[in-house]
Design an enzyme around this catalytic site. Structure first.
Site, short mmCIF file in Angstrom:
data_model
loop_
_atom_site.label_atom_id
_atom_site.label_comp_id
_atom_site.label_asym_id
_atom_site.label_seq_id
_atom_site.Cartn_x
_atom_site.Cartn_y
_atom_site.Cartn_z
N GLU A 140 0.87 -1.18 0.00
CA GLU A 140 0.00 0.00 0.00
C GLU A 140 0.91 1.24 0.00
OE1 GLU A 140 -3.97 -1.01 2.40
OE2 GLU A 140 -2.18 -1.42 3.57
N VAL A 141 0.77 2.05 -1.04
CA VAL A 141 1.61 3.24 -1.20
C VAL A 141 0.77 4.46 -0.83
CG1 VAL A 141 2.92 4.66 -2.82
CG2 VAL A 141 3.01 2.16 -2.99
#
Ligand SMILES: NC(=O)c1ccc[n+]([C@@H]2O[C@H](COP(=O)([O-])OP(=O)(O)OC[C@H]3O[C@@H](n4cnc5c(N)ncnc54)[C@H](O)[C@@H]3O)[C@@H](O)[C@H]2O)c1
Length: 305
Positions: A140-141
């Protein structure tokens, strides 16, 4: 990436559960890996984890680890003041074009970058993996309010080069997305065990043999489409969904005694301690690899998309 290098360099800051797993992933992809951690046995840990690698090293200190990195992946303790200090130090020593990522599960890039110089803040973001990052494809960025879009693009490209599946999340909400989903299911699971509906072992059997298997192959909404037959999700919601839509979520007890009884029950099911951890982790990794290999075999490259 350095002009003279053909593969990227990663700095691993913090050599615990997550840091060493990132290091194994990068090493398997032929990256140069520098690992830093204040623990006095760092050299022994790195030598034991990478006995045959000429491209993984224990760095002398933080500056030494990050100075040549394309990607700095920070995996220190989950404490905001510590991460704020770490990123100030990382920013002072890293290259001006390096992506500066934290593996944090809960602390946001905006919180970490609040007092950083603008040019450093622009390169800080969250790159949150699922444990263990060497096997679980998701990252998850989460860019912060001061993160440059070029940093987000660079992080996505670097994670893809490691064969991960980065998803950019535009809102910095507590728990991000994957752990919010996990929390929602965990709440109901605790309620079902605490009220005696199922044992911890049966709950895990139910999950593994239904939702776990389903979600290893297709997502939740894709499952809804298929659940409705040719009529798709509309048919599902009007039919079965109309009946199950009224399920009230259970509220688990969270007082210390109730939590202690729950933890006791889970420990009685799976055990505790170093040996148990090693056995269960090896089994998890073997089974995860088997699922990933089977999916790659049947689907080719696009398995995790
Ligand atoms: N464990 C998980 O399931 C998981 C999953 C995703 C993300 N994360 C995140 O990854 C990060 C690390 O978690 P973990 O489970 O690997 O923790 P861990 O306790 O296993 O490792 C933390 C490491 O950081 C080191 N450390 C302490 N001070 C340091 C410093 N100043 N500089 C560098 N290293 C330092 C410690 O010596 C230790 O080796 C956390 O931010 C956590 O939220 C954890």
């Amino acid at each position: 990436m350095n002009a003279e290098n053909t593969t990227p360099t990663i700095a691993i800051v913090g050599a615990g559960v997550i840091g060493l797993s990132w290091a194994r992933l990068a090493d398997a992809h032929g990256w140069t890996v520098a690992i830093t951690d204040p623990r006095p046995d760092l050299a022994e840990i790195v030598a034991a984890a990478f006995p045959d690698s000429a491209t993984v090293r224990a760095a002398a200190d933080l500056a030494d680890a990050v100075s040549d990195a394309d990607l700095v992946q920070e995996n220190g303790p989950e404490r905001l003041p510590m991460k704020q200090q770490l990123f100030a130090d990382i920013g002072a020593a890293a290259r001006g074009d390096a992506v500066l990522a934290t593996s944090s599960s809960s602390i946001t890039a905006s919180e970490i970058a609040v007092d950083l110089d603008a040019d450093v803040a622009a390169r800080v973001l969250v790159g949150h993996p699922f444990n263990p990052p060497e096997l679980m494809p998701l990252v998850e960025v989460l860019p912060g309010t001061r993160t440059a879009s070029t940093t987000t693009d660079g992080a996505v490209a670097l994670y893809r080069a490691l064969d991960r599946e980065p998803v950019v999340i535009g809102t910095e909400l507590p728990g991000f997305v994957a752990n919010r989903l996990q929390a929602a299911i965990s709440r109901e699971a605790r309620y079902l065990v605490q009220t005696g509906v199922v044992s911890p072992a049966d709950l895990d059997t139910i999950l593994r043999n239904s939702l776990g298997l389903r979600w290893a192959t297709i997502g939740l909404f894709e499952g809804n489409v298929l659940g409705g037959g040719p009529g798709g999700i509309r048919h599902l919601l009007a039919g079965v969904g109309a009946q199950t839509g009224g399920i009230e979520p259970g509220v688990p007890a969270t007082d210390p005694d109730a939590m202690e009884r729950l933890v006791d029950a889970v420990e009685a099911t799976y055990g505790t301690g170093e040996e148990v951890y090693a056995e269960l982790a090896a089994r998890r990794d073997r089974r995860t690899r088997a699922v990933l290999a089977a999916l790659a075999d049947t689907d080719g490259e696009s398995t995790t998309r």
